[in-house]
Scaffold this active site. Structure first.
Site, PDB file in Angstrom:
ATOM      1  N   LYS A  57      -1.433   3.060  -4.075  1.00  0.00           N
ATOM      2  CA  LYS A  57      -1.881   4.335  -3.514  1.00  0.00           C
ATOM      3  C   LYS A  57      -1.701   5.512  -4.468  1.00  0.00           C
ATOM      4  O   LYS A  57      -2.433   6.514  -4.374  1.00  0.00           O
ATOM      5  CB  LYS A  57      -1.143   4.612  -2.204  1.00  0.00           C
ATOM      6  CG  LYS A  57      -1.528   3.710  -1.047  1.00  0.00           C
ATOM      7  CD  LYS A  57      -2.892   4.052  -0.504  1.00  0.00           C
ATOM      8  CE  LYS A  57      -3.155   3.340   0.817  1.00  0.00           C
ATOM      9  NZ  LYS A  57      -4.463   3.720   1.409  1.00  0.00           N
ATOM     10  N   SER A 308      -0.694  -5.462  -3.354  1.00  0.00           N
ATOM     11  CA  SER A 308      -0.928  -4.022  -3.274  1.00  0.00           C
ATOM     12  C   SER A 308       0.324  -3.158  -3.219  1.00  0.00           C
ATOM     13  O   SER A 308       0.254  -1.964  -3.530  1.00  0.00           O
ATOM     14  CB  SER A 308      -1.825  -3.703  -2.070  1.00  0.00           C
ATOM     15  OG  SER A 308      -1.224  -4.171  -0.870  1.00  0.00           O
TER      16      SER A 308
END
Length: 348
Positions: A57, A308
């Protein structure tokens, strides 16, 4: 009628890479013979768990904020997130000297709340089941004159996330398939844009928890579908519907979406920790869960998997041990797991 122009292009990803150069980590690509034996193919893990803020992110958040005009930076930014986007925005804002306020659910993992505050952001808590985070964020934007940094439905955010897949394909150019977690779709939209530009023949698949299958259902229906509030342990994949900007990219580029059970996710976390010494959160482990559960398609022998994030909630540890030791050993030995379902939604 011709398709509308895509929300982002590969040029947007290349611009994002320039902005991120020397700021974001070029995260490692990790392999394991034991994992390959268990999955029955070669896997290349792009470990965004080693990214700044502990997840991919940061890439999109920094790209978005760095591209704002100077006056917008002075006024500051607002974001909403269950954790990783919050941390990414908070860290990016601190690095760029921008005030940041983050709207987070009260039941977000404590480790993510603490990290977001630790990066210097103001945290505004809300009740996930009784309040609208979008409305809270919009009100703050209007009252404070700030810029909203969306977690996925923003071209600059998508382009920043796409740099992870670009790095992976530069490190391993001859991949047959790319497997990425998918929920709101920012990571997948950016990854698919990069992957298709660099390797047009690559197969692209998303992975979701069975209990958070908004993209799977949306692809099957041919339009965005909203689900009830998901209860999955993969807190980063609890979106109720894909993004308005991301979904057309997902619909065009994805071969399908694989669904994994909560048990499969826990097995994958245990495997990664015990066999590969990697700390991975549930959302980051779903791609490996699909591989260990035997869900990857035939013919995909060299598969890139985006891991991720690594912001594992310590409160989850009791669910991993001691019962997990036998399951992890079985997976390590290459025995097929029965924890997932081989499901997919064609986009053609």
């Amino acid at each position: 009628m011709p398709d509308a122009a895509p929300a982002i292009t590969f040029d947007d990803v290349l611009l994002a890479r320039c902005r991120l150069a020397g700021v974001a980590n070029v995260t490692p690509v990790v392999t394991s013979r034991t994992l390959d034996a268990a999955a029955g193919r070669r896997l290349f893990l792009k470990c965004e768990s080693f990214q700044r803020g502990g997840a991919f992110k940061f890439r999109g958040a920094y790209n978005k904020i760095a591209g704002l005009p100077e006056d917008a930076r002075r006024r500051g930014v607002v974001a909403f997130s269950s954790g990783n986007h919050a941390q990414g925005v908070a860290l990016a804002a601190r690095l760029l000297g921008v005030p940041a306020a983050i709207v987070m659910p009260a039941d977000a993992p404590p480790v993510k709340l603490a990290a977001t505050r630790g990066y210097g952001a103001e945290v505004v808590l809300y009740d996930r089941r009784g309040e609208d985070r979008d409305e809270i964020a919009r009100r703050m934007v209007e009252e404070r004159g700030r810029t909203l940094v969306r977690p996925y439905d923003d071209p600059a955010v998508m382009a920043g996330q796409g740099t992870a897949a670009l790095e992976l394909l530069e490190a391993v150019p001859d991949l047959d398939a790319l497997v990425t977690p998918v929920s709101g779709g920012g990571l997948m939209a950016g990854s698919a844009t990069s992957a298709r530009a660099v390797r047009p023949s690559i197969r692209i698949l998303g992975v979701e928890p069975e209990d958070a299958n908004d993209t799977f259902l949306s692809l099957a229906a041919g339009e965005r579908v909203a689900i009830e509030h998901p209860s999955t342990i993969a807190d980063g994949l609890r979106q109720r519907t894909p993004g308005a900007l991301t979904f057309p990219i997902l619909r065009r580029e994805l071969e399908g979406v694989l669904l994994v059970s909560e048990t499969a996710i826990l097995e994958a976390i245990r495997f990664l920790f015990l066999r590969m010494k990697l700390v991975v959160e549930p959302s980051g482990a779903v791609g490996v869960a699909a591989a260990l559960a035997g869900l990857l398609p035939e013919g995909a022998e060299r598969v890139g998997v985006v891991v991720s994030g690594g912001n594992l909630d310590p409160g989850l540890l009791p669910r991993l041990w001691p019962a997990g030791a036998e399951d992890a050993g079985r997976a390590a030995a290459g025995a097929p797991s029965r924890a997932g379902r081989a499901t997919g939604a064609a986009t053609a």
